[in-house]
Design a protein around this motif. Sequence first.
Motif, short mmCIF file in Angstrom:
data_model
loop_
_atom_site.label_atom_id
_atom_site.label_comp_id
_atom_site.label_asym_id
_atom_site.label_seq_id
_atom_site.Cartn_x
_atom_site.Cartn_y
_atom_site.Cartn_z
N PRO A 377 0.56 -1.23 -0.12
CA PRO A 377 -0.03 -0.02 0.01
C PRO A 377 1.10 1.28 -0.03
O PRO A 377 0.55 2.15 -0.67
CB PRO A 377 -0.86 -0.09 1.15
N CYS A 378 1.91 1.10 0.38
CA CYS A 378 2.95 2.43 0.70
C CYS A 378 3.33 2.64 -0.75
O CYS A 378 3.37 3.79 -1.17
CB CYS A 378 4.01 2.21 1.76
N GLU A 379 3.75 1.67 -1.48
CA GLU A 379 4.47 1.87 -2.71
C GLU A 379 3.19 2.35 -3.66
O GLU A 379 3.56 3.24 -4.72
CB GLU A 379 4.62 0.44 -3.26
N GLU A 380 1.81 1.82 -3.65
CA GLU A 380 0.86 2.52 -4.29
C GLU A 380 0.72 4.19 -3.88
O GLU A 380 0.49 4.80 -4.90
CB GLU A 380 -0.51 1.97 -3.93
N ARG A 381 0.76 4.38 -2.62
CA ARG A 381 0.78 6.02 -2.21
C ARG A 381 1.74 6.87 -2.67
O ARG A 381 1.79 7.75 -3.19
CB ARG A 381 0.90 5.94 -0.58
N ILE A 382 3.15 5.96 -2.81
CA ILE A 382 4.34 6.79 -3.47
C ILE A 382 4.21 7.13 -4.89
O ILE A 382 4.30 8.21 -5.52
CB ILE A 382 5.36 5.62 -3.06
N LYS A 383 3.51 6.32 -5.38
CA LYS A 383 3.20 6.23 -7.06
C LYS A 383 2.36 7.43 -7.23
O LYS A 383 2.63 8.45 -8.00
CB LYS A 383 2.67 5.18 -7.70
N GLU A 384 1.29 7.74 -6.42
CA GLU A 384 0.22 8.73 -6.46
C GLU A 384 0.92 10.03 -6.01
O GLU A 384 0.77 11.26 -6.84
CB GLU A 384 -0.69 8.54 -5.40
N MET A 385 1.56 10.11 -5.00
CA MET A 385 2.50 11.20 -4.29
C MET A 385 3.35 11.76 -5.10
O MET A 385 3.87 12.85 -5.25
CB MET A 385 2.86 10.85 -2.93
#
Length: 445
Positions: A377-385
């Motif tokens: 989930p953190c990797e997904e957020r990093i992609k967004e951010m």
Amino acid sequence: MAEPQEQSKSALKKAEKQAKMAAAKAEKAAKTATLPVVGGAAKKGGDSKEIIGITVSKETDFPQWYQELVIKAELVEYYSEEKEHVEGFAPELAWVTKAAHLTEKLAEEEVLQILELYAGVYEQLLAVPVVRGRKTENEKFAGGYWTSTCEAYIPTNGRGIQGATSHALGQNFSKMFDIIVEDPEKKGDKIHVWQNSWGLSTRVIGVMVMLHGDDKGLVLPPRVSKIQAIIIPVGITAKMSPEDKDTHMKRVDEIRASLKSAKVRVDVDSREGYTPGFKFADWEMKGVPLRLEFGPKDAANSVVSYARRDTGAKGAIPIDELVTQVPALLQTIQQDLYNKADEAYKSHRLQLTEWEKVVPALDSRNVVLIPFCEEPPCEERIKEMTKSEHGGEVGPDGRQLPSMGMKSLCIPFEQPQGLVQGETKCLNPECGKLAKSWTMFGRSY
Ligand SMILES: [Zn+2]
């Protein structure tokens, strides 16, 4: 078993598909308009506007440059010969292999051996440096156990590109399909085998082309070039007597024969009706590593003049030293291509400990190494951010900035210093978890 989570195929495939159309369009445009021509040459006696060069520069219009290059350097045949691909795999996946092992340890050893072979194809043959590592959960082969990878880097746009992967499937599939063997240690017991899978795609060619090519066309590393040295007879004029011309061409053939005996892949361009200038540009477009020129002046001095494709450097080699100097020069070219790419990769792989620096680093065409918790989930957020708010705008270098967020490229096997287990936090400021590794992220294909 295609890799459904892999989004990176589209860019290359799209470029290849559109290449023919784009090149035809560009050629038409070059004929009808007065476009500035890069690396072009006109055919002697023919239509003086006939363009064989690339009409854009690699630095200012990379996608168009790539599309034209694929056509003009006659690379299209590489791509179109892939019709008989393995059912279910992406067409670009050329070789696929599977193996089964008794133990996890044996399987793991093989995964890494295969990865090293692939890394060798990139580094030793194609002069493309790669970073070896493990894929994160988000990026690994779906349904597999773990995936090893080697990751390359394209300096022109700062994107990472997956070079090749070698997967440990674990026992997931052998349990699913009940693939068992007799336990050699304990008679009567059965073992579900440990399986591996790996594949190398023709993407290797695309990576090499994008990395080494320049405004004059393809630049091939000597080890993979079908022709390593092209001999071009020069200074043959209409005034030359047929006897003199004959003598000259005989010497050209002697040079060819001696280089061939030294295991150099050599050819002579004896086409009639083309200027040396046209031939130079033609072989530059095709990426032949070394051009050898032989004219009456060279003959008088018992030398052969040369020009390197990679640097353009010129010089002369005494004829009686050709068999040692040409192979040595080819080796130097191979090494210099690698060193140049390696330097670019190393200087654009930034180790960051401040989140604020991540997007500016991407915008400056870097990939980044950051402390990362390895949680999906953190990797997904990093992609967004990390989607750049400046996407589409023109950057300081006059080129459009991409808006694409970054994804993980790999967790390098060679970990840099500076991460304290149980202390260093994941760099994502929203995360707060402990970092498990330095993970390499970047905008990627
Ligand atoms: Zn995190």
